[in-house]
Design a protein around this motif. Structure first.
Motif, PDB file in Angstrom:
ATOM      1  N   PRO A  46      75.264  72.942  42.150  1.00 19.09           N
ATOM      2  CA  PRO A  46      76.529  72.557  42.791  1.00 19.09           C
ATOM      3  C   PRO A  46      76.420  72.351  44.298  1.00 19.09           C
ATOM      4  CG  PRO A  46      76.909  74.340  41.245  1.00 19.09           C
ATOM      5  CD  PRO A  46      75.430  74.172  41.353  1.00 19.09           C
ATOM      6  N   THR A  50      77.169  68.814  46.372  1.00 20.42           N
ATOM      7  CA  THR A  50      78.086  68.779  47.511  1.00 20.42           C
ATOM      8  C   THR A  50      77.364  68.298  48.763  1.00 20.42           C
ATOM      9  OG1 THR A  50      79.445  70.519  46.563  1.00 20.42           O
ATOM     10  CG2 THR A  50      79.646  70.169  48.924  1.00 20.42           C
ATOM     11  N   TYR A 116      79.694  68.122  38.524  1.00 17.58           N
ATOM     12  CA  TYR A 116      78.589  69.075  38.511  1.00 17.58           C
ATOM     13  C   TYR A 116      78.907  70.381  39.242  1.00 17.58           C
ATOM     14  CZ  TYR A 116      75.464  65.897  36.172  1.00 17.58           C
ATOM     15  OH  TYR A 116      74.881  65.095  35.240  1.00 17.58           O
ATOM     16  N   THR A 117      79.930  70.379  40.082  1.00 18.58           N
ATOM     17  CA  THR A 117      80.355  71.638  40.709  1.00 18.58           C
ATOM     18  C   THR A 117      81.431  72.319  39.879  1.00 18.58           C
ATOM     19  OG1 THR A 117      81.991  70.493  42.061  1.00 18.58           O
ATOM     20  CG2 THR A 117      79.814  70.871  43.042  1.00 18.58           C
ATOM     21  N   LYS A 118      81.768  71.725  38.733  1.00 17.85           N
ATOM     22  CA  LYS A 118      82.773  72.257  37.804  1.00 17.85           C
ATOM     23  C   LYS A 118      84.114  72.493  38.499  1.00 17.85           C
ATOM     24  CE  LYS A 118      79.420  74.355  34.712  1.00 17.85           C
ATOM     25  NZ  LYS A 118      78.269  73.669  35.205  1.00 17.85           N
ATOM     26  N   ASP A 120      84.928  73.623  41.304  1.00 19.07           N
ATOM     27  CA  ASP A 120      85.068  74.852  42.076  1.00 19.07           C
ATOM     28  C   ASP A 120      85.905  74.552  43.324  1.00 19.07           C
ATOM     29  OD1 ASP A 120      84.355  77.587  42.886  1.00 19.07           O
ATOM     30  OD2 ASP A 120      83.199  76.552  44.456  1.00 19.07           O
ATOM     31  N   HIS A 123      84.010  73.762  46.769  1.00 19.70           N
ATOM     32  CA  HIS A 123      83.288  72.493  46.684  1.00 19.70           C
ATOM     33  C   HIS A 123      84.264  71.333  46.573  1.00 19.70           C
ATOM     34  CE1 HIS A 123      79.225  74.115  46.361  1.00 19.70           C
ATOM     35  NE2 HIS A 123      79.713  75.045  45.550  1.00 19.70           N
TER      36      HIS A 123
END
Length: 153
Positions: A46, A50, A116-118, A120, A123
């Protein structure tokens, strides 16, 4: 005309993004940046996504929206030196294929980074701010407008 600077374009800076392979080179450059960041062992996936998004957007902001002028000697009596690369792109014509590509590419990178950072929160905020920093200057309403209210014309 000066020897060694002759070219067929009035401003070659306006057509560079339409040249052969520039879109592929651009995509490969972003991919290489991502792979280099992935190779750093203490970065998680993640964080790498970013960082890829932020570095890409920072570079594109500086290259397209902050730096004015042209590296070429142009016969336009200094008009190009007052314009950013984005304002010079395709002679200022809006919604060309190059402008669409350079508008869509940070959006695609933003969606990949968000996935890909789900999503969050930290992020997501960083990626969204980074995306807005390169999309807002691309608006046609902002061409010729400076942040501190000083018009360049």
């Amino acid at each position: 005309m000066n020897v060694g600077v002759a070219h067929s374009e009035v401003n070659p800076n306006t057509r560079v993004m339409n040249s052969r392979g520039i879109w592929l080179t651009y995509a490969l450059g972003v991919g290489m940046l991502h792979i280099v960041l992935l190779s750093i062992p203490f970065f998680s996936v993640p964080v790498v996504w970013t960082l890829t998004n932020v570095i890409h957007n920072l570079g594109m902001y500086v290259f397209l929206h902050a730096v004015k002028g042209t590296p070429f000697e142009t016969p336009d009596q200094g008009k190009a030196r007052l314009l950013t690369h984005w304002e010079q792109l395709d002679y200022g014509v809006q919604f060309t294929s190059s402008r669409k590509f350079f508008t869509i590419s940070p959006i695609i990178l933003y969606f990949l980074a968000s996935f890909y950072t789900k999503y969050d929160t930290a992020h997501f905020i960083i990626n969204t701010a980074s995306l807005l920093s390169v999309l807002i200057p691309k608006l046609p309403q902002l061409h010729g407008v400076r942040i501190f209210g000083i018009n360049k014309y």
